[in-house]
Design a protein around this motif. Structure first.
Motif, short mmCIF file in Angstrom:
data_model
loop_
_atom_site.label_atom_id
_atom_site.label_comp_id
_atom_site.label_asym_id
_atom_site.label_seq_id
_atom_site.Cartn_x
_atom_site.Cartn_y
_atom_site.Cartn_z
N VAL A 1 1.52 5.07 -3.17
CA VAL A 1 0.26 4.62 -3.61
C VAL A 1 0.24 3.03 -3.74
N SER A 2 -0.50 2.58 -2.71
CA SER A 2 -0.23 1.10 -2.97
C SER A 2 -1.78 0.41 -2.41
N GLY A 3 -1.89 -0.82 -2.28
CA GLY A 3 -3.36 -1.34 -1.78
C GLY A 3 -3.71 -0.82 -0.43
N ALA B 1 10.50 1.50 2.09
CA ALA B 1 10.81 0.54 1.20
C ALA B 1 10.37 0.81 -0.29
N HIS B 2 9.06 1.10 -0.40
CA HIS B 2 8.23 1.58 -1.75
C HIS B 2 9.10 2.88 -2.32
N LEU B 3 9.48 3.77 -1.43
CA LEU B 3 10.24 4.86 -1.91
C LEU B 3 11.62 4.63 -2.38
N THR C 1 4.95 -2.98 -7.58
CA THR C 1 4.43 -3.85 -6.66
C THR C 1 5.44 -4.37 -5.78
N ASP C 2 4.80 -5.07 -4.52
CA ASP C 2 5.53 -5.84 -3.64
C ASP C 2 6.70 -6.52 -4.09
N ASN C 3 7.93 -6.34 -3.56
CA ASN C 3 9.30 -7.08 -4.02
C ASN C 3 10.23 -6.75 -2.88
N ASN D 1 10.62 -0.72 7.24
CA ASN D 1 9.62 -0.18 7.03
C ASN D 1 8.93 -0.53 5.52
N HIS D 2 7.88 -1.20 5.34
CA HIS D 2 7.55 -1.36 4.08
C HIS D 2 7.18 -0.05 3.05
N LEU D 3 6.81 0.89 3.96
CA LEU D 3 6.33 2.10 3.09
C LEU D 3 7.60 2.82 2.78
ZN ZN Z 1 3.50 -2.55 -0.76
#
Ligand code: ZN
Ligand code: KG4
Length: 345
Positions: free
Chosen positions: A143-145, A120-122, A313-315, A116-118
């Motif tokens: 907090v993303s796009g 992953a941000h955490l 940002t996304d990685n 899950n991308h969210l």
């Molecule tokens: Zn993202």
């Protein structure tokens, strides 16, 4: 001493407009981290153009993954698992990364993990190996796009969603207001830069506190900016990008940014107190915002973890970081899993 099993995970990310691959050791140490950004392709349209995004992913995915592996001096067969973004994101873009991951997992006989991308941000906040690991319970702000989410983490891989945006995501608000002010895409960095010469108190923009909930709303703020712009340029159309002579761009940008920062910081700190969190995590593209980072550091009594700028940002390193945790937890996905464009946390 690390008593946990050591892992090397290949991460692959193509949910939006970055094609990315990375190799991460033990969920914390980045061995390689390759990001091919499509910003130049989408800047012309003032936002991400989904068809072009998928095509651009197809063009570079093979090279991006190959570079991540070769920079890490590791063969696909030697990684412990391949972690790939399964959602949320643009369907056509997600499919490109997923197919690449499935092919590699099949050919190299390595487990596949859909991530899950969210989440992953955490986990991007774990990718600073010199710092001790965050201690639970954690209060996370993503907090993303596409998202603004407040989540409580009582342990690894467990999430209690407290609230989120009812309309625009924080990054989306930056992008839309930037467009309205005639600033370049992506709007966040453009607004931050324009705001440097502005007065954050020049215009009194509304703060939607939505008392009694952990939700956010940024559409009223966006409308307030539009109203200020219309006062000076009555013929302006929302969403039409054009140079804006005569507009106090710096003051508008600074006042808008201050309103977003106030609400994000205020609600996150209140939630951290309410749920007795020990630390705060702030992640996602908007966490790159300097005034937001400063406001958190200045006003929080608790430690606030924010990823290094290149990991906001996304990685794909963050995808591999979750992959490590999920691999240890025993997750192994079948090679016929589908992408989940609307996957929530
Ligand atoms: Zn993202
Ligand atoms: O996490 P991300 O790369 O992609 C998504 O998962 O959506 O976030 C992209 C968002 C964009 O809306 C962009 O304008 C915003 O993050 N952003 C920023 C800054 N850098 C990127 N917003 C405010 N200030 C920044 N410095």
């Amino acid at each position: 001493m690390n008593v946990e099993q050591e892992t090397r995970i290949l991460g692959i990310e193509t949910s939006c407009d970055e094609t990315a691959a990375a190799v991460v050791e033990d969920g914390r140490r980045i061995i390689s981290n390759v990001v091919a950004s499509q910003v130049n392709i989408h800047a012309e349209y003032g936002g991400v153009f989904p068809e072009l995004a998928s095509r651009a992913h197809v063009e570079v995915i093979y090279q991006v993954v190959s570079s991540a592996l070769s920079q890490a001096h590791i063969a696909a067969e030697a990684v412990d698992a391949i972690a790939v973004t399964r959602g949320p994101g643009l369907a056509g873009s997600l499919v490109v990364g997923m197919n690449m991951a499935k092919g590699l997992a099949f050919g190299s006989k390595v487990p596949l993990l859909g991530i899950n991308h969210l989440e992953a941000h955490l986990y991007s906040t774990w990718l600073v190996p010199d710092e001790p690991e965050p201690s639970f319970p954690l209060l996370g702000l993503i907090v993303s796009g596409g998202h603004t989410e407040l989540v409580l983490m009582n342990d690894h891989l467990t999430y209690q969603r407290l609230g989120g945006t009812l309309d625009d995501a924080a990054g989306e608000a930056f992008d839309k207001v930037a467009r309205l002010l005639g600033l370049a895409y992506p709007g966040g960095p453009a607004i931050q830069q324009a705001a440097e010469n502005g007065d954050p108190e020049a215009l009194k923009f509304p703060r939607a506190w939505l008392e009694g909930t952990w939700d956010f709303s940024f559409s009223g703020l966006k409308t307030a900016v539009l109203r200020e712009v219309r006062k000076r340029q009555p013929d302006i159309e929302a969403g039409v990008e054009a140079p804006r002579p005569g507009l106090p761009i710096a003051d508008l940008a600074a006042s808008f940014q201050a309103a977003v920062v106030d609400v994000l910081v205020g609600k996150t700190l209140a939630a951290a107190e309410e749920f007795q969190a020990r630390e705060i995590l702030v992640a996602g593209g908007v966490s790159a915002n300097r005034p937001l980072r400063q406001a958190f550091q200045l006003s929080s009594k608790l430690p606030v973890r924010v990823p290094p700028l290149n990991l906001c940002t996304d990685n794909a390193a963050m995808i591999a970081a979750v992959g490590h945790r999920r691999f240890l937890a025993g997750q192994r996905d079948a090679l016929d899993i589908d992408v989940l464009p609307n996957w929530s946390l």
